[in-house]
Design a protein around this motif. Structure first.
Motif, PDB file in Angstrom:
ATOM      1  N   LEU A 149      32.983  84.649  -8.947  1.00  0.00           N
ATOM      2  CA  LEU A 149      32.685  83.129  -8.790  1.00  0.00           C
ATOM      3  C   LEU A 149      32.745  82.882  -7.370  1.00  0.00           C
ATOM      4  O   LEU A 149      31.886  82.076  -6.879  1.00  0.00           O
ATOM      5  N   GLN A 150      33.591  83.476  -6.599  1.00  0.00           N
ATOM      6  CA  GLN A 150      33.794  83.307  -5.036  1.00  0.00           C
ATOM      7  C   GLN A 150      32.430  83.813  -4.238  1.00  0.00           C
ATOM      8  O   GLN A 150      31.878  83.163  -3.329  1.00  0.00           O
ATOM      9  N   GLY A 151      31.893  84.912  -4.946  1.00  0.00           N
ATOM     10  CA  GLY A 151      30.894  85.353  -4.408  1.00  0.00           C
ATOM     11  C   GLY A 151      29.469  84.492  -4.668  1.00  0.00           C
ATOM     12  O   GLY A 151      28.754  84.414  -3.770  1.00  0.00           O
ATOM     13  N   ALA A 152      29.595  83.931  -5.735  1.00  0.00           N
ATOM     14  CA  ALA A 152      28.333  83.238  -6.197  1.00  0.00           C
ATOM     15  C   ALA A 152      28.399  81.810  -5.433  1.00  0.00           C
ATOM     16  O   ALA A 152      27.700  81.294  -4.899  1.00  0.00           O
ATOM     17  N   LEU A 153      29.504  81.200  -4.973  1.00  0.00           N
ATOM     18  CA  LEU A 153      29.918  80.101  -4.185  1.00  0.00           C
ATOM     19  C   LEU A 153      29.436  80.251  -2.893  1.00  0.00           C
ATOM     20  O   LEU A 153      28.906  79.491  -2.070  1.00  0.00           O
ATOM     21  N   GLU A 154      29.734  81.519  -2.311  1.00  0.00           N
ATOM     22  CA  GLU A 154      29.467  81.905  -1.042  1.00  0.00           C
ATOM     23  C   GLU A 154      27.673  81.830  -0.814  1.00  0.00           C
ATOM     24  O   GLU A 154      27.373  81.341  -0.033  1.00  0.00           O
ATOM     25  N   ILE A 155      27.150  82.328  -1.945  1.00  0.00           N
ATOM     26  CA  ILE A 155      25.577  82.601  -1.811  1.00  0.00           C
ATOM     27  C   ILE A 155      24.891  81.096  -1.775  1.00  0.00           C
ATOM     28  O   ILE A 155      24.119  80.712  -1.100  1.00  0.00           O
ATOM     29  N   ILE A 156      25.657  80.269  -2.450  1.00  0.00           N
ATOM     30  CA  ILE A 156      24.845  78.817  -2.517  1.00  0.00           C
ATOM     31  C   ILE A 156      25.571  77.642  -1.798  1.00  0.00           C
ATOM     32  O   ILE A 156      24.953  76.665  -1.819  1.00  0.00           O
ATOM     33  N   LYS A 157      26.484  78.256  -0.818  1.00  0.00           N
ATOM     34  CA  LYS A 157      27.082  77.086  -0.346  1.00  0.00           C
ATOM     35  C   LYS A 157      26.471  76.378   0.763  1.00  0.00           C
ATOM     36  O   LYS A 157      26.750  75.163   0.857  1.00  0.00           O
ATOM     37  N   ASP A 158      25.126  76.978   1.304  1.00  0.00           N
ATOM     38  CA  ASP A 158      24.540  76.239   2.272  1.00  0.00           C
ATOM     39  C   ASP A 158      23.301  75.806   1.717  1.00  0.00           C
ATOM     40  O   ASP A 158      22.385  75.421   2.373  1.00  0.00           O
ATOM     41  N   TRP A 159      22.836  75.886   0.334  1.00  0.00           N
ATOM     42  CA  TRP A 159      21.743  75.485  -0.069  1.00  0.00           C
ATOM     43  C   TRP A 159      21.703  73.947  -0.235  1.00  0.00           C
ATOM     44  O   TRP A 159      22.731  73.256  -0.515  1.00  0.00           O
ATOM     45  N   LEU A 191      24.961  74.903 -11.993  1.00  0.00           N
ATOM     46  CA  LEU A 191      23.529  73.967 -11.692  1.00  0.00           C
ATOM     47  C   LEU A 191      22.650  75.029 -10.804  1.00  0.00           C
ATOM     48  O   LEU A 191      21.385  75.007 -10.747  1.00  0.00           O
ATOM     49  N   ALA A 192      23.350  75.377  -9.574  1.00  0.00           N
ATOM     50  CA  ALA A 192      22.471  75.915  -8.518  1.00  0.00           C
ATOM     51  C   ALA A 192      21.730  77.035  -9.033  1.00  0.00           C
ATOM     52  O   ALA A 192      20.596  77.392  -8.620  1.00  0.00           O
ATOM     53  N   VAL A 217      27.069  66.503  -8.176  1.00  0.00           N
ATOM     54  CA  VAL A 217      28.235  67.583  -8.466  1.00  0.00           C
ATOM     55  C   VAL A 217      28.370  68.233  -7.253  1.00  0.00           C
ATOM     56  O   VAL A 217      29.730  68.838  -7.143  1.00  0.00           O
ATOM     57  N   PHE A 218      27.410  68.245  -6.209  1.00  0.00           N
ATOM     58  CA  PHE A 218      27.786  68.711  -4.950  1.00  0.00           C
ATOM     59  C   PHE A 218      28.348  68.009  -3.891  1.00  0.00           C
ATOM     60  O   PHE A 218      28.653  68.453  -2.910  1.00  0.00           O
TER      61      PHE A 218
END
Length: 476
Positions: free
Chosen positions: A376-386, A227-228, A272-273
């Motif tokens: 996947l974890q790298g992408a989660l890190e990118i979006i974690k504070d969006w 989604l992000a 979802v978030f």
């Protein structure tokens, strides 16, 4: 047709995969689920949750399912294919390449073979729903095999196919209507809930990829990343800048129209978030989405606007005492259209349709991100504070600005570069030598110029303001 050498080398392997692919057909089929046994006891929410959770599978069983749509047209007149022409085309493919025919009310409406299906969208858009395959080489070989078969019959009929996200020339009234029951129900209901429902049905084409998950938490992680980062996919594949022969002011008008189709069943799904998101929360959401239809005795029953909760209890006014089955639930899930959709797998739904050379790039992008744990974890890190506001802003602005959307201290392009690098690294770790399939979008992020902007440049230059040239430019 020109084929990648590596694609041709794996075409035979794809065909040998047919037994494996067939085992997954029921999970991926786009046709309505048939009634097997009449329901005697009401479904429970637990049943609905378990249906979704039954999609969990170990990593060695994860597969890639790619779907793409394209506009058919007469090569001489550029007029859209009529249903009668499509019927002849389908019959020709079935006879020549041994596909099984799908028939509704005596009319051919699709084909199926070895886990693949060919179907018709409301305006005659020709869709391949591919079999679940293990590698991107097999996926791309499948696409090329399909296009070879379609072109072999279509060219004899003087027909071609256009790879673009929104019909570049025709008004809705000039688009033929396909004889499928569910589309008639949708066509009547859409104007009640949004302004662009008919545009979506009759004038859009997309490419999407369907991917697996191993657990509820894995599903949640992939859903959030999907989604992000969906606006980035929309920008990378933006390919719908024309409406009725003129620039429409957008790079992805296909994406823009989804903003006002039916807000009850579309969008970025902010829940979802939230920390408590899981299968049950998606069930709660889907239960609140109004129905379109029920499928009984090989006929679609108009249930538009009605409650699936009432259906579970046998309280629909036009199907009295008829309780919903799990097959009805499966069908209901196909009528929900968020940017990422959950069934027994996740569907990435944000990209415009495009020419055949770009079709393998979308699954490459998402497989590289989501099927490798490090990426996947790298992408989660990118979006974690969006924030919700930032995700909403990206969804709102990308259709018109593409990768040039201002985001934090830079542009969305800079985030896209980082994300595409993660996808490339993820593909490298998979070990199948699949990174070449990303080449089409590596060029987009390196220049910041979307496919739509390249079309607009040609429209204002060599094409001298005549959109007809796009039919040659994006011909399959």
């Amino acid at each position: 047709m020109v084929f990648h050498k590596e694609v041709m080398a794996t075409l035979i392997e794809t065909l040998l995969m047919s037994t494996t692919a067939t085992a997954f057909l029921k999970e991926r089929a786009s046709a309505p689920a048939e009634e097997l046994v009449a329901a005697t006891e009401p479904l429970t929410k637990k049943d609905l949750v378990e249906f979704l959770s039954s999609g969990c599978k170990p990593k060695h069983r994860w597969r890639i399912g790619t779907e793409h749509e394209k506009f058919g047209f007469d090569l001489k007149t550029l007029k859209p294919m009529s249903y009668e022409q499509i019927a002849v085309l389908l019959e020709g493919i079935a006879e020549r390449f041994n596909w099984q025919r799908l028939v509704e009310n005596g009319l051919i409406i699709g084909l199926k073979q070895d886990g693949q299906s060919v179907s018709l969208e409301p305006g005659g858009q020709f869709e391949l729903s591919g079999a679940p395959l293990e590698t991107l080489h097999q996926t791309c070989a499948e696409v090329n095999s399909h296009l070879y078969q379609v072109k072999a019959v279509a060219e004899e009929m003087g027909l071609g196919f256009l790879g673009i996200g929104f019909h570049p020339k025709l008004p809705i009234k000039a688009i033929p209507i396909m004889p499928k029951g569910r589309y008639e129900i949708m066509r009547n209901y859409m104007p009640k809930v949004g302004t662009h429902g008919h545009d979506m049905m009759f004038r859009t084409c997309t490419v999407q990829v369907n991917l697996d998950f191993s657990s509820e938490q894995d599903m949640v992680n992939k859903f959030r990343v999907g989604l992000a980062l969906q606006p980035i996919a929309t920008a990378l594949f933006a390919n719908s800048p024309f409406t009725e022969g003129k620039p429409n002011g957008y790079l992805s008008f296909r994406s823009e129209i989804w903003k006002d189709v039916d807000n009850n069943r579309t969008g970025m799904l902010p829940f979802v978030f939230k920390e408590d998101f899981g299968f049950e929360k998606y069930v709660d959401y889907a239960l609140d989405v109004p129905m379109y239809f029920a499928y009984r005795n090989k006929q679609y029953v108009d249930c538009s606007g009605m409650s699936f909760r009432d259906f579970m209890l046998g309280k629909l006014p036009n199907l009295p005492d008829d309780k919903a089955t799990i097959n009805d639930w499966e069908n209901h899930l196909t009528t929900i259209f968020p940017e990422v959709r959950l069934k027994k797998f996740l569907e990435m739904r944000g990209a415009d349709g495009g020419p055949w050379r770009k079709l393998c790039a979308l699954p490459a992008f998402w497989v590289g991100l989501l099927y490798d744990e490090i990426s996947l974890q790298g992408a989660l890190e990118i979006i974690k504070d969006w924030t919700h506001e930032e995700r909403t802003m990206l969804r709102r602005q990308v259709p018109s600005l593409g990768l040039k959307v201002p985001f934090r201290d830079g542009l969305l392009r800079h985030v896209a570069q980082e994300v595409v690098n993660l996808a490339k690294e993820g593909l490298q770790r998979r070990g199948y030598k699949e990174t070449g399939f990303l080449s089409e979008i590596v060029d987009v992020v390196s220049t910041g110029i979307t496919p739509a902007e390249k079309l607009l440049e040609k429209y204002n230059g060599d094409w001298k303001g005549n959109v007809d040239s796009v039919y040659e430019e994006l011909l399959y």
